[in-house]
Every structure is written in C-alpha cells, then in structure tokens.
Design a protein around this motif. Structure first.
Motif, PDB file in Angstrom:
ATOM      1  N   HIS A 168      -2.340  -1.076  -6.128  1.00  0.00           N
ATOM      2  CA  HIS A 168      -3.798  -1.099  -5.940  1.00  0.00           C
ATOM      3  C   HIS A 168      -4.355  -2.441  -6.341  1.00  0.00           C
ATOM      4  O   HIS A 168      -4.150  -2.870  -7.464  1.00  0.00           O
ATOM      5  CB  HIS A 168      -4.454  -0.023  -6.806  1.00  0.00           C
ATOM      6  N   ASN A 186       0.832  -1.200   0.000  1.00  0.00           N
ATOM      7  CA  ASN A 186       0.000   0.000   0.000  1.00  0.00           C
ATOM      8  C   ASN A 186       0.872   1.258   0.000  1.00  0.00           C
ATOM      9  O   ASN A 186       0.556   2.238  -0.672  1.00  0.00           O
ATOM     10  CB  ASN A 186      -0.932  -0.006   1.213  1.00  0.00           C
ATOM     11  N   SER A 212     -10.630  -3.494  -4.541  1.00  0.00           N
ATOM     12  CA  SER A 212     -10.769  -2.772  -3.274  1.00  0.00           C
ATOM     13  C   SER A 212      -9.726  -1.664  -3.244  1.00  0.00           C
ATOM     14  O   SER A 212      -8.905  -1.543  -4.150  1.00  0.00           O
ATOM     15  CB  SER A 212     -10.601  -3.714  -2.090  1.00  0.00           C
ATOM     16  N   GLU A 213      -9.786  -0.885  -2.177  1.00  0.00           N
ATOM     17  CA  GLU A 213      -8.929   0.287  -2.131  1.00  0.00           C
ATOM     18  C   GLU A 213      -7.488  -0.058  -1.824  1.00  0.00           C
ATOM     19  O   GLU A 213      -6.556   0.502  -2.386  1.00  0.00           O
ATOM     20  CB  GLU A 213      -9.451   1.261  -1.068  1.00  0.00           C
ATOM     21  N   ALA A 214      -7.305  -0.963  -0.857  1.00  0.00           N
ATOM     22  CA  ALA A 214      -5.939  -1.255  -0.429  1.00  0.00           C
ATOM     23  C   ALA A 214      -5.776  -2.749  -0.184  1.00  0.00           C
ATOM     24  O   ALA A 214      -6.763  -3.476  -0.028  1.00  0.00           O
ATOM     25  CB  ALA A 214      -5.640  -0.478   0.857  1.00  0.00           C
TER      26      ALA A 214
END
Ligand SMILES: [Zn+2]
Length: 533
Positions: free
Chosen positions: A254, A249, A258-260
């Motif tokens: 990415h 992260n 999902s975001e992280a």
C-alpha cells in the motif's frame, strides 16, 4: 486580561463617582452622564468569535496540537473572565502568510462582514495576519468597517478609535518584520540540516522519520523497503512500470497516500535518489497562485541550484542498481512536453468513463500507430487510437459543416504593395523600349546599350521575384460563401486540429469494454456550444 478588567472597573467607578457628585450637587449634568453611560459599551456578554492559528513557521520545537491547545485554553479563560459569549471558533494551521491560503480567516472575514459577531478574540493582534501590507489592510479594514473589536488577553482594540488603529498598525508592522526574520532563520536552519545530511520533508515510502542526535533523518521501514528493492530490481531486469505496479498491488503493498500503486507512483520511487542515501534539497520551489483560488504551482529548479549531500540515512538500494535503473529509464523515455510536436488531435479531451482520468496516447512497442490508455493501471481496456480518432472526427465533422466561415479578406497592405510593384515593372518595360530608340538614334554605343539593358533586366528580375512572394489573392471569389469550419480540417496539423476540437468540445468520455463477443468502444461527446450553432 487583568488590564481589561481594571480598565472596565475604572470606567464604572468613574461613572459612580459622577453619580455621587450629581446627587449631591443636583446640577444639570444628568443628560451628560446619560449620554456618557450609553457610550460605554459593556464588553461582557459581547458576541465573540474566537480565532486561533498556528503557523508552521514558528515554534519548531513544539507540536502543532500543543500550541493550539494552549492558545485555546488561554482564550477560553479570557472569555470567561470578560464574560464573552463565544459564538464561533475558527482554528487553522497555516504554512504561509497568504490570506487566500487561510480558509478559516476568509470565513471569519465573511462572518465579520455579515455581522455575526461584535468582537474577535485572538492571542495577539499579529495572529490575524502578517502577510503582505495590502492583505493586512483588507483584514483590518473589514474589522473597522464592521465595527468589530479585537480582543486579546492583553488589550481590547477598537479600530474606529484612532489611537487603537495607529497602535494596531504599528504592531502589525513589527509582526511583519519579525516574520521576515523567522523565515530567514528557518531557511538557514533547513539549509544547514540538508548540508549535514539530515532529512526534513515527509518520509518517502520505505522510510520513517527518526533523529540522529538533534538531526532529523530517516530510518528504514523494512516492510516497505522490501517492495522498494523489488521495484528497482524488476525495472532493471526489464519489466515495465505498469507491470511492477500491478505486481505490488497483487502482493498487498500500500502506498502512503493512495489506495494502490500506479505507474506514476512507481516511476517517482525509481527516480528518487533518496533510496541511495542521498539528500537533495532546493530541488523545486512553490509558487502560490495569486487571486482567490488556492493552490500551488511546482517549479523544478535548475540543477546548479540543488544542494546534493550524502545523507545520514541508510540506503535501500545500491548506487550501482540505481544507476542501472536511471540508464534504462533514459533509454526508454521519449522527449515530452513543449519540445515535442503534438500527435494526438484529441489530446486533453478524451477521458475514461470508468474513473474520469485522462486517456493518454501511447506508442506501440513494435508497430506504428498507438493506443489510448487510461492512466490508472487496469482501469479499462485500451483502444486503438486511429480508430478512435476516425470515429470522433466523423461524429464531429457534421457539426463543423454547420459553422459558416468568411475567409479572411486579403491584406490591404499586400494589395498596395502589389500595385506598386506592377507599376515599377511597367516603368522598367518602357525604359527598355526607350533604350532601343537611343541605340538606333546613335546616342548610345552598342556597349553602353548592353550594359544599360543588363542593369534593367536585373531590376526586373528582382521585381518579379518580390511579386511571387506576395500571398495569392483568393482566386475564386464566389466560393467564399460555402466555406465552413470543416474546411479548416484540410491539411491541419494535429496541434491545429486540437485547438479546433478544444473550442468545440468540452470533453469526450470513452467507454471501452471487452466482452465475450469482442471489444466495444463507445464515446460520449460533450460539446461546448449547442449543436445547432
Ligand atoms: Zn480509468
């Protein structure tokens, strides 16, 4: 479409013929004509809903958007030609035939019931449903009851007309047959692709979809693949998955959906054999939960059922590195799931106040005891488990104390058994007394007396053993009235305690903060029942 118009024109020309004939003859046919005319419901300007769907199980060669667009154009043309008023469009792509997995169809059925439309326009009668018989029945019955017609470019169906109904049922019957065939063909196609080393599912992180000739397969996405290699190397060199996730992260990597990166996401990648160039098919299957609730349940198949082949796609990591990672994972993994005994009496109840995720009990590496950790890496500081458990127990105990409990009455069967055993024992004792009389009066020889006595003794021993095994009766009857639910905590196993807390508590929010003046942990308990039970 033309059929429909011809049909309409025909009925009108018949009507006009009637009129001409009536005006010439002036017979008493006028009322009959009037009633006939009122029964001819004009199809044009009918309020109509348009239903479009594309099943993933058909036209593999064709993209979803194309099919839907084509169908929509055809239907719009039909609507224009028949002068239908479109009052709603329902469009969906379905992956199964289950009615409950088709939200738009459910919405349409609701609207049909509410009388929103007089007709439903669709490509084909079987577009409405090819699922199970009962579900098809639900659809057709709803249309029939609401008096809603089904309009297709070929034909208009009025289900209240017996001929139309029969025809519809027949057509849906064949549609079901066809669906079965398509499914079978698809499955065979998927099997063959996997056997040839092709890859059909969504491309995993590090890869993208491509084709080798006709075979769908994967090619490396170098920007992502670098991170994948990094993950395998770091883990093999002794780093933990949370640290790896944090590192990725920080590097700006990415994940796709999902975001992280999380611990779990890294774990999934490390476990996936696709990165060594292997294709595994039939690893899991999906069960659609019945009833109204949508959603699938994933079930892992037995290893014997897996189809493992050498894929056509290039590997990102070597087999040797992959094996090293798996070996380290096995060495570190703790048995989980059903085989393990529950340790955390608050399992499934404590949630992170930051993100709402479940806090998990993790063992400490080199000390006994454990700590509670939010699943999302770096979301909130961990807190000591036994401190948390003590705090929660102390907070909840007074509540339990307010719940009076009547201990279960002794089992009447046990009471009866005890009575019978005691009676048998008494009889044995009388028999023993009689033995002495028999010996003294010279009827028994000393040898016979000894033998009889030994048999009786053995019987008595057996009886007292059985008596001991009976559950003890409550020894202090007047204590029963002060039993409370709190007493259930004494000597309860974590699993038993967990059952108790789950009945009492809906959820516990854990707020854990590390400030300049130390580590603060606070809990917010939501109860299932009111505190003054
Ligand atoms: Zn959290």
């Amino acid at each position: 479409m033309t059929g429909q118009i011809l049909q309409k024109n025909f009925s009108f020309s018949v009507t006009f013929a009637f009129f001409r004939w009536y005006s010439r003859r002036e017979t008493k046919i006028f009322p009959a004509v009037l009633s006939y005319l009122s029964s001819v419901k004009e199809v044009g300007s009918m309020k109509t809903c348009m239903y479009l769907r594309k099943s993933r199980a058909e036209d593999l060669s064709d993209s979803t958007g194309d099919t839907l667009r084509r169908h929509r154009e055809t239907l719009e043309e039909t609507a224009r030609a028949m002068q239908l008023t479109i009052c709603g469009v329902y469009e969906e792509v379905v992956s199964g035939e289950d009615l409950y997995a088709r939200p738009e169809m459910l919405r349409l059925l609701r609207d049909v019931k509410d009388g929103v439309c007089e007709a439903v326009l669709c490509m084909d009668i079987d577009r409405l449903g090819r699922g199970t018989m009962s579900q098809q029945g639900v659809i057709l019955e709803t249309f029939k009851e609401a008096g809603v017609r089904i309009i297709t470019p070929q034909k208009t169906y009025d289900l209240r007309d017996e001929m139309d109904e029969d025809y519809t049922e027949l057509q849906t019957f064949f549609a079901r047959k066809e669906l079965k065939l398509i499914k079978k063909r698809m499955r065979r196609g998927v099997e063959r692709t996997a056997a040839d080393g092709g890859y059909l599912a969504n491309a995993p992180y590090g890869y993208e979809k491509t084709r080798a000739g006709r075979l769908p397969t994967l090619k490396i996405r170098e920007d992502e693949a670098a991170y994948v290699r990094q993950m395998f190397l770091s883990y093999a060199n002794g780093e933990g998955t949370p640290a790896i996730a944090a590192f990725l992260n920080a590097c700006g990597a990415h994940p796709r959906r999902s975001e992280a990166f999380t611990r779990g996401a890294v774990m999934n990648i490390l476990r996936n054999p696709v990165y060594t160039g292997t294709v595994i098919w039939n690893r899991r299957r999906f069960l659609r939960s019945g009833g109204q609730s949508p959603g699938c349940r994933k079930i892992e198949n037995n290893r014997e059922q897996w189809v493992v082949t050498h894929g056509k796609h290039p590997a990102i990591v070597t087999q040797e590195l992959f094996d090293r990672v798996q070996a380290r994972m096995r060495a570190r993994s703790k048995p989980s799931g059903t085989g393990r005994e529950l340790v955390n009496p608050f399992a499934g109840l404590i949630r992170c106040a930051n993100c709402g995720g479940l806090m998990q009990l993790r063992p400490r590496a080199n000390r006994p005891g454990g700590y509670l950790l939010c699943e999302r890496a770096g979301c909130c500081p961990s807190c000591d488990f036994s401190d948390a458990a003590d705090t929660l127990r102390n907070a909840l105990r007074p509540l339990l104390r307010r719940i009076p409990i009547q201990p279960a009455a002794p089992d009447p069967c046990d009471q009866k058994r005890e009575y019978l055993l005691l009676k048998a024992e008494k009889r044995l004792r009388t028999q023993e007394g009689r033995l002495c009389t028999l010996l003294e009066s010279g009827i028994y020889s000393p040898a016979l007396y000894e033998e009889r006595r030994r048999i009786l003794l053995a019987q008595r021993e057996k009886l007292s053993e059985q008596l001991c095994r009976l559950p003890a009766a409550p020894d202090n009857p007047q204590r029963t009235k002060d039993f409370t639910a709190e007493d259930a905590l004494d000597g309860a196993s974590p699993a038993e305690e967990n059952r108790l807390w789950r009945l009492l508590v809906r959820s516990i929010l854990c707020r854990s903060e590390r400030g300049p003046d130390g580590h603060h942990v606070s809990f917010e308990i939501q109860l299932r029942c009111s505190p003054d039970v």
